[in-house]
Design a protein around this motif. Structure first.
Motif, PDB file in Angstrom:
ATOM      1  N   GLU A 185     -18.416  37.175  14.510  1.00 26.88           N
ATOM      2  CA  GLU A 185     -18.577  38.605  14.275  1.00 26.88           C
ATOM      3  C   GLU A 185     -20.035  39.058  14.300  1.00 26.88           C
ATOM      4  N   MET A 186     -20.972  38.118  14.400  1.00 27.43           N
ATOM      5  CA  MET A 186     -22.396  38.461  14.381  1.00 27.43           C
ATOM      6  C   MET A 186     -22.878  38.867  15.775  1.00 27.43           C
ATOM      7  N   THR A 187     -23.833  39.794  15.799  1.00 23.64           N
ATOM      8  CA  THR A 187     -24.485  40.137  17.063  1.00 23.64           C
ATOM      9  C   THR A 187     -25.479  39.031  17.401  1.00 23.64           C
ATOM     10  N   GLU A 188     -25.960  39.023  18.625  1.00 23.30           N
ATOM     11  CA  GLU A 188     -26.960  38.022  19.022  1.00 23.30           C
ATOM     12  C   GLU A 188     -28.226  38.159  18.174  1.00 23.30           C
ATOM     13  N   GLU A 189     -28.607  39.385  17.864  1.00 24.96           N
ATOM     14  CA  GLU A 189     -29.789  39.613  17.031  1.00 24.96           C
ATOM     15  C   GLU A 189     -29.597  39.023  15.634  1.00 24.96           C
ATOM     16  N   GLU A 190     -28.393  39.208  15.063  1.00 24.46           N
ATOM     17  CA  GLU A 190     -28.107  38.659  13.736  1.00 24.46           C
ATOM     18  C   GLU A 190     -28.120  37.134  13.759  1.00 24.46           C
ATOM     19  N   LYS A 191     -27.612  36.556  14.834  1.00 24.48           N
ATOM     20  CA  LYS A 191     -27.634  35.098  14.963  1.00 24.48           C
ATOM     21  C   LYS A 191     -29.065  34.586  15.028  1.00 24.48           C
ATOM     22  N   GLU A 192     -29.895  35.239  15.834  1.00 30.28           N
ATOM     23  CA  GLU A 192     -31.300  34.841  15.959  1.00 30.28           C
ATOM     24  C   GLU A 192     -32.018  34.973  14.620  1.00 30.28           C
ATOM     25  N   GLU A 193     -31.747  36.045  13.887  1.00 34.63           N
ATOM     26  CA  GLU A 193     -32.368  36.260  12.582  1.00 34.63           C
ATOM     27  C   GLU A 193     -31.943  35.173  11.599  1.00 34.63           C
ATOM     28  N   SER A 194     -30.688  34.786  11.634  1.00 36.91           N
ATOM     29  CA  SER A 194     -30.189  33.724  10.752  1.00 36.91           C
ATOM     30  C   SER A 194     -30.869  32.398  11.055  1.00 36.91           C
TER      31      SER A 194
ATOM     32  N   GLU B 187     -34.321  32.480   9.605  1.00 43.04           N
ATOM     33  CA  GLU B 187     -34.296  32.324   8.148  1.00 43.04           C
ATOM     34  C   GLU B 187     -34.117  30.858   7.764  1.00 43.04           C
TER      35      GLU B 187
ATOM     36  N   VAL C   5     -19.681  33.821  12.248  1.00 44.48           N
ATOM     37  CA  VAL C   5     -20.594  33.732  13.386  1.00 44.48           C
ATOM     38  C   VAL C   5     -20.037  34.519  14.569  1.00 44.48           C
TER      39      VAL C   5
END
Length: 100
Positions: free
Chosen positions: A78-87, A90, A76
């Motif tokens: 290492e994730m960008t904010e966009e990747e966190k929101e996408e997760s 999902e 988490v």
């Protein structure tokens, strides 16, 4: 890793040259088969442990190994904010599908 290969397979990786070369595929298969009673297997087992009953009986050294690994390899973090929101989206979709 070298100690684990030596212990489990009797292979000294340092001497693997020339005619004794090991293919990447073979190395990968052997590495995937490393048992917990080897130095590498022990470290991997400590890092991956999730059972609260086992964690309760960890030594201070085992706790340190696990905590250090998890701090350095937090997906988490290492994730960008966009990747966190996408997760999150999902997971929300999966939950919605489960209860539909």
């Amino acid at each position: 890793m070298e100690a684990s290969f030596a212990k489990q397979y009797g292979i000294r990786l340092e001497t693997m040259t020339g005619d004794n070369d090991m293919s990447w595929a073979e190395f990968s298969r052997l590495l995937n088969g490393i048992m917990p009673n080897t130095p590498l297997g022990s470290i991997v087992q400590i890092r991956a442990e999730e059972d609260p009953d086992i964690l309760e009986h960890f030594t201070p050294e085992q706790r340190s190994i696990r905590d250090q690994w998890r701090t350095e390899h937090d997906p988490v973090k290492e994730m960008t904010e966009e990747e966190k929101e996408e997760s999150v989206k999902e997971v929300q979709q999966l939950i919605a599908q489960m209860f539909s």
